[in-house]
Design a protein around this motif. Structure first.
Motif, mmCIF file in Angstrom:
data_model
loop_
_atom_site.group_PDB
_atom_site.id
_atom_site.type_symbol
_atom_site.label_atom_id
_atom_site.label_comp_id
_atom_site.label_asym_id
_atom_site.label_seq_id
_atom_site.Cartn_x
_atom_site.Cartn_y
_atom_site.Cartn_z
ATOM 1 N N TYR A 11 4.287 -22.497 7.756
ATOM 2 C CA TYR A 11 4.542 -21.129 7.317
ATOM 3 C C TYR A 11 6.022 -20.950 6.969
ATOM 4 O O TYR A 11 6.363 -20.397 5.919
ATOM 5 C CB TYR A 11 4.163 -20.145 8.428
ATOM 6 C CG TYR A 11 2.688 -20.008 8.675
ATOM 7 C CD1 TYR A 11 1.968 -18.950 8.126
ATOM 8 C CD2 TYR A 11 1.990 -20.906 9.475
ATOM 9 C CE1 TYR A 11 0.601 -18.796 8.363
ATOM 10 C CE2 TYR A 11 0.635 -20.769 9.714
ATOM 11 C CZ TYR A 11 -0.053 -19.716 9.157
ATOM 12 O OH TYR A 11 -1.403 -19.576 9.388
ATOM 13 N N ALA B 292 3.688 -15.752 3.813
ATOM 14 C CA ALA B 292 2.902 -16.965 4.036
ATOM 15 C C ALA B 292 1.639 -16.551 4.775
ATOM 16 O O ALA B 292 1.695 -16.163 5.947
ATOM 17 C CB ALA B 292 3.693 -17.993 4.839
ATOM 18 N N ASN C 207 -0.121 -15.097 10.240
ATOM 19 C CA ASN C 207 0.651 -14.927 9.015
ATOM 20 C C ASN C 207 2.146 -14.920 9.336
ATOM 21 O O ASN C 207 2.542 -14.753 10.495
ATOM 22 C CB ASN C 207 0.286 -13.613 8.318
ATOM 23 C CG ASN C 207 -1.191 -13.479 8.036
ATOM 24 O OD1 ASN C 207 -1.757 -14.245 7.272
ATOM 25 N ND2 ASN C 207 -1.842 -12.503 8.667
#
Length: 263
Positions: free
Chosen positions: A116, A127, A172
């Motif tokens: 990420y 990301a 995320n």
């Protein structure tokens, strides 16, 4: 204006081929997850700048366990209810330039954080973890949830011009400055969908990251497929409606200008 060159000490090695200067904050919303936290913290990289644990009024030893596992953990008390409220509270407490969202049930592998962060420092704004991108996977998806996620994802892609392969996933990462462009105002599990939609509406650069979701280790999830699926659908419809309203206002303003009208 001259710039001061960065020394080697200013960089934080995160892999054999990548070093970064931006500090990374990891936000973990948790309520009664004392049994799962050892598995969560075990996989977190030691180069992380800070861990922000948002405690949702736990009645077990969640906070004490977190402090024992990560002595410098920043514990924030959640005053409202719901995962969305917890994440918003955690985001506000972060001091890092990069923010990573990680669930407290042991389903996420902290070793993936490097992927990420690599995407972000390489140019992405957001990301987005995906269990259905090539290389991703899940051990915790019933056929009903999989079908629902696919259907909702298809609607978002069509209505907002996104290219997501996964919609309802909580792993995320993003640059902190993105929060200025994606005002968040929901409290439940639909928070991930709201973030995904508003990221696209804001024109931010998204890169999907293949991620593997593991089974919750201990306890049971508060997620309810039908109930929370309907909440996600309401968010999608609301955001679509807001988009039409804004477009209508924009067209009205253009027509007014063309007619020479002024306030």
């Amino acid at each position: 204006m001259s710039s001061v060159p960065l020394t080697a000490d200013a960089y934080r090695p995160i892999s054999s081929h990548l070093a970064i200067t931006p500090p990374v904050s990891v936000v973990i919303p948790a309520m009664n997850e004392a049994e799962n936290l050892p598995y969560v913290f075990k996989t977190l990289p030691d180069w992380i700048h800070e861990v922000v644990l948002v405690d949702g009024s736990s009645t077990d030893d969640t906070v004490e366990v977190a402090r024992g596992l990560w002595p410098d953990v920043k514990v924030v008390e959640q005053r409202g209810k719901g995962k969305g409220d917890a994440l918003i509270t955690g985001f506000e407490a972060c001091s890092g330039d990069i923010i990573v969202m990680v669930d407290a049930d042991g389903s996420a592998d902290g070793n993936e954080i490097v992927s990420y962060v690599s995407a972000l420092v390489s140019g992405a704004d957001f990301a987005k973890g995906s269990r259905f991108a090539n290389g991703g996977g899940t051990d915790d998806m019933t056929p009903v949830r999989k079908l629902g996620n696919w259907a909702l994802c298809t609607v978002v892609n069509k209505k907002f011009g996104a290219r997501y392969t996964d919609l309802c996933y909580g792993y995320n990462a993003f640059w902190r400055h993105c929060l200025d462009k994606i005002d968040l105002d929901c409290t439940g599990f639909e928070i991930e969908t709201l973030i995904n939609i508003r990221v696209v509406k804001a024109g931010l650069k998204v890169q999907e990251i293949p991620s593997h979701e593991y089974l919750r280790i201990h306890g049971t999830s508060n997620l309810r497929a039908v109930r929370d699926g309907l909440r996600v659908l309401r968010v999608i419809l609301r955001e679509r409606s807001n988009r039409r309203v804004l477009r209508g206002r924009s067209h009205s303003a253009v027509r007014s200008v063309s007619r020479g009208e002024t306030s």
